[in-house]
Design an enzyme around this catalytic site. Structure first.
Site, PDB file in Angstrom:
ATOM      1  N   ARG A 374       0.839  -1.194   0.000  1.00 45.02           N
ATOM      2  CA  ARG A 374       0.000   0.000   0.000  1.00 45.02           C
ATOM      3  C   ARG A 374       0.874   1.244   0.000  1.00 45.02           C
ATOM      4  NH1 ARG A 374      -4.575  -1.947   4.422  1.00 45.02           N
ATOM      5  NH2 ARG A 374      -5.112  -3.888   3.334  1.00 45.02           N
ATOM      6  N   GLN A 392      -0.524  -9.660   6.056  1.00 45.42           N
ATOM      7  CA  GLN A 392      -1.760  -9.765   6.839  1.00 45.42           C
ATOM      8  C   GLN A 392      -2.050 -11.224   7.160  1.00 45.42           C
ATOM      9  OE1 GLN A 392      -4.619  -7.793   4.203  1.00 45.42           O
ATOM     10  NE2 GLN A 392      -4.938  -6.275   5.802  1.00 45.42           N
ATOM     11  N   HIS A 396     -10.922 -15.744   5.111  1.00 48.38           N
ATOM     12  CA  HIS A 396     -12.290 -15.486   4.648  1.00 48.38           C
ATOM     13  C   HIS A 396     -13.135 -16.733   4.850  1.00 48.38           C
ATOM     14  CE1 HIS A 396      -9.940 -12.380   2.521  1.00 48.38           C
ATOM     15  NE2 HIS A 396     -11.021 -11.649   2.736  1.00 48.38           N
ATOM     16  N   LYS A 476     -19.466  -4.852  11.282  1.00 49.91           N
ATOM     17  CA  LYS A 476     -18.176  -5.433  11.653  1.00 49.91           C
ATOM     18  C   LYS A 476     -17.945  -5.343  13.155  1.00 49.91           C
ATOM     19  CE  LYS A 476     -15.526  -1.165  10.910  1.00 49.91           C
ATOM     20  NZ  LYS A 476     -14.265  -0.602  10.401  1.00 49.91           N
TER      21      LYS A 476
END
Length: 648
Positions: A374, A392, A396, A476
């Site tokens: 990023r 990371q 999922h 979330k």
């Protein structure tokens, strides 16, 4: 830190007796002792999972600390800080009449104000603080005034403050509010403030630093001088804050990382790109290995996916539309555009789409330690906490509507299991609900939000509601861990996603042979491995527990003729999975000092008597003198301590 008497080292006999080692290790030099771990023991001490957090537990903020208020808990404190920003700006313009003011908000630990003026030094800060004290002592009232936009414009032009004019143009509400400090100075402001400068305790205010800051955060605009200050309700709070700040500085992962040779960021390679050195890489390996074992045990399949992909993939996911400013420039390969990945999610979806799924296949859980890239401005980079390339612990879950609650509960259990292993048992939990702009129907939002709440309630975790704070694609849960200083770090997140399954048109076949869309849950436990490692370093002040320490034991010879035996001891330790090093070339006192400085959990001293009896004399950084023991016993005790996450 242990320092031996010079005379004691000189008197060291070639045959190192247990009596001498006990006397030598007992720290009779009057320096800091580790009282709570001073007992001589030859057995493993059964203790809680998390060993002492850092070198000097008696200096931890957790012991005898003053509970510091926050801007949220104390409106008075917030008013003091906001007023201090105004008082500081007034003081600056008293001393430097040509300085132009911009904005001056309160922040988490104090306040700042940006000025268009020449560079400032620490000596200048002292002058400004002295003038602030004078203003505070005058007990000038803070007076609120409402004026029309035209009147505000006239006043700003009269004092030639171009930045204030730009701020005025951005204010949409009317009337315009101005706050005066007596009749001597004013500023565009909505408040709130204290009633008068005399409500500020000048001895509870300190100017901390000065830094450069671009106007409006735009690197193409004017570089300003930003003065940071801290303000509290009383002197005791300021002293506690300064103590906390000093302790945080002592634990700074950048300094410790250099001292212990754990990692570096090399200018030749570029900012924000982390080099893991051998000792840091060992810790990373332990973190990753622990993470993988727990995930496999909990029904996750591990993935490895590419670091780049065709740019079209990021168009489908929406990242090029909503996240482009945080992505690196695209690269052209054989007339096609490719993109370094900023996220792992689309890749996991492509793995899902490789075949048709039945409702019987769910839940499907996939996990990856995936490196992403990023773009961050160079000025925002900060050690391991803000980087441009990081890994990371991404996972999922694809599931059915009625499986959301159980899957969320499973993630909460797994999160607790992993974080506890690293010594984190205090969390702040937030549940973020539907924002104004979102995708998905009311039914699925309600169902997902209820499932998150039910899972948290089942877990027995207290949480706060962040109303409207969810992502546009789903509600979330965010979890912040608390470190040894009481600081909170965002790590774990669990996000329900209704958007990507639709964008990528992923489906499954239900019991009626109809195609339906699954629910997708994004989740991370540690977040960024780089950032988590930085948090670990500061949590333990580099004083890692035995199982996590990059070097678990240092073998120290009294003289060089004993190195061969030390190498044999090291070989036997390594054969049993124990990370050990032989250190020589210095007097024993210096070797012990080095081991202490490098925060090695165990020291095994070897003299002629140890060679004769095939033993080592051991001292634990946490447990004090452990005495002389056979090598097999030493290995057995270490293995037991490592396997059970305890310390000798």
């Amino acid at each position: 830190m242990f320092v031996a008497h010079k005379t004691t080292v000189m008197a060291l006999s070639l045959s190192l007796s247990r009596h001498f080692v006990n006397r030598y290790f007992h720290r009779k030099d009057g320096l800091r002792s580790r009282a709570r771990f001073s007992a001589v023991a030859t057995e493993v001490t059964e203790t809680p999972t998390a060993p002492p957090r850092g070198e000097d537990r008696d200096s931890d903020a957790s012991e005898g600390k003053i509970e510091l208020p926050t801007n949220q808990s104390s409106e008075r404190l917030l008013r003091i800080r906001h007023t201090c920003a105004h008082v500081m700006a007034m003081a600056v313009q008293k001393i430097y009449p040509d300085a132009k003011v911009t904005i001056g908000p309160w922040i988490e630990d104090g306040f700042y104000y940006d000025f268009d003026m020449g560079p400032l030094t620490d000596k200048d800060l002292k002058r400004i603080k002295k003038e602030m004290d004078r203003i505070i002592s005058k007990n000038l009232p803070l007076i609120r005034e409402e004026v029309s936009r035209d009147e505000a414009q006239k006043r700003i032009m009269a004092v030639n403050e171009p930045y204030k004019m730009e701020i005025l143009e951005s204010i949409k509400e009317e009337p315009i509010t101005i706050y005066h400090i007596g009749n001597e100075w004013w500023d565009l402001c909505a408040g709130p403030h204290v009633e008068s400068t005399g409500n500020i305790n000048r001895k509870a205010v300190e100017l901390e630093s000065v830094a450069g800051a671009y106007w409006r955060g735009d690197s193409n605009r004017q570089m300003l001088q930003r003065i940071y200050g801290t303000a509290w309700e009383n002197e005791e709070q300021l002293k506690a804050y300064l103590h906390f700040k000093a302790e945080a500085k002592r634990r700074d992962h950048r300094r410790i990382g250099q001292d212990l040779d754990l990692f570096s960021i090399q200018d030749e390679a570029g900012g924000g790109l982390v080099f893991w050195h051998p000792k840091g890489a060992i810790v990373r390996h332990i973190i990753e290995d622990t993470w993988k074992k727990v995930h496999i045990q909990n029904g996750y399949d591990l993935l490895y996916t590419p670091h780049v992909a065709k740019a079209d993939l990021w168009k489908i996911s929406g990242h090029l539309e909503f996240y482009k400013e945080s992505m690196f420039e695209q690269m052209e390969i054989e007339k096609e555009l490719y993109q370094l990945r900023p996220m792992n999610c689309p890749y996991h979806i492509l793995v899902y789409k490789r075949k048709l799924h039945s409702y019987r296949d769910f839940p499907i859980r996939v996990a990856e330690l995936g490196t992403v890239y990023r773009y961050e401005l160079s000025g925002s980079l900060h050690g391991l906490f803000r980087v441009r390339g990081f890994t990371q612990d991404d996972a999922h879950i694809f599931c059915l509507d009625d499986q959301i609650k159980d899957e969320i509960r499973g993630v909460l259990d797994l999160t607790e299991e992993i974080l506890l292993q690293f010594g984190f048992d205090k969390y702040e939990v937030n549940l973020s609900t539907r924002p104004e702009k979102s995708v998905g129907g009311d039914d699925i939002w309600d169902k997902a939000t209820t499932a998150l709440k039910d899972a948290l309630n089942d877990k027995g975790w207290s949480y706060q509601i962040d109303d409207g704070g969810g992502a546009f694609y789903g509600p979330k849960i965010d979890l912040k861990i608390e470190d040894a200083l009481g600081r909170k770090w965002q790590c774990s997140t669990i996000q329900v996603d209704f958007n990507l399954p639709q964008r990528f048109d992923i489906t499954y076949v239900d019991s009626n042979q109809e195609k339906k869309r699954p629910i997708m849950i994004h989740r991370a436990v540690l977040g960024s491995l780089e950032r988590f490692f930085g948090v670990l370093i500061e949590h333990y002040a580099g004083d890692f527990p035995l199982w996590l320490s990059p070097v678990q034991a240092r073998i120290l010879p009294v003289k060089d003729s004993q190195i061969e035996y030390c190498n044999e001891v090291q070989k036997r330790l390594k054969a049993n999975g124990i990370r050990a090093e032989v250190c020589s070339g210095e007097r024993l006192g210096k070797l012990i000092l080095i081991a202490e400085k490098l925060k090695t959990p165990l020291m095994a001293v070897v003299g002629d008597q140890e060679i004769e009896t095939q033993t080592v004399t051991v001292r634990s950084r946490f447990g004090g003198e452990l005495g002389t023991m056979a090598i097999d016993d030493f290995i057995s005790k270490m293995k037991h301590a490592i396997e059970n996450r305890i310390f000798l």
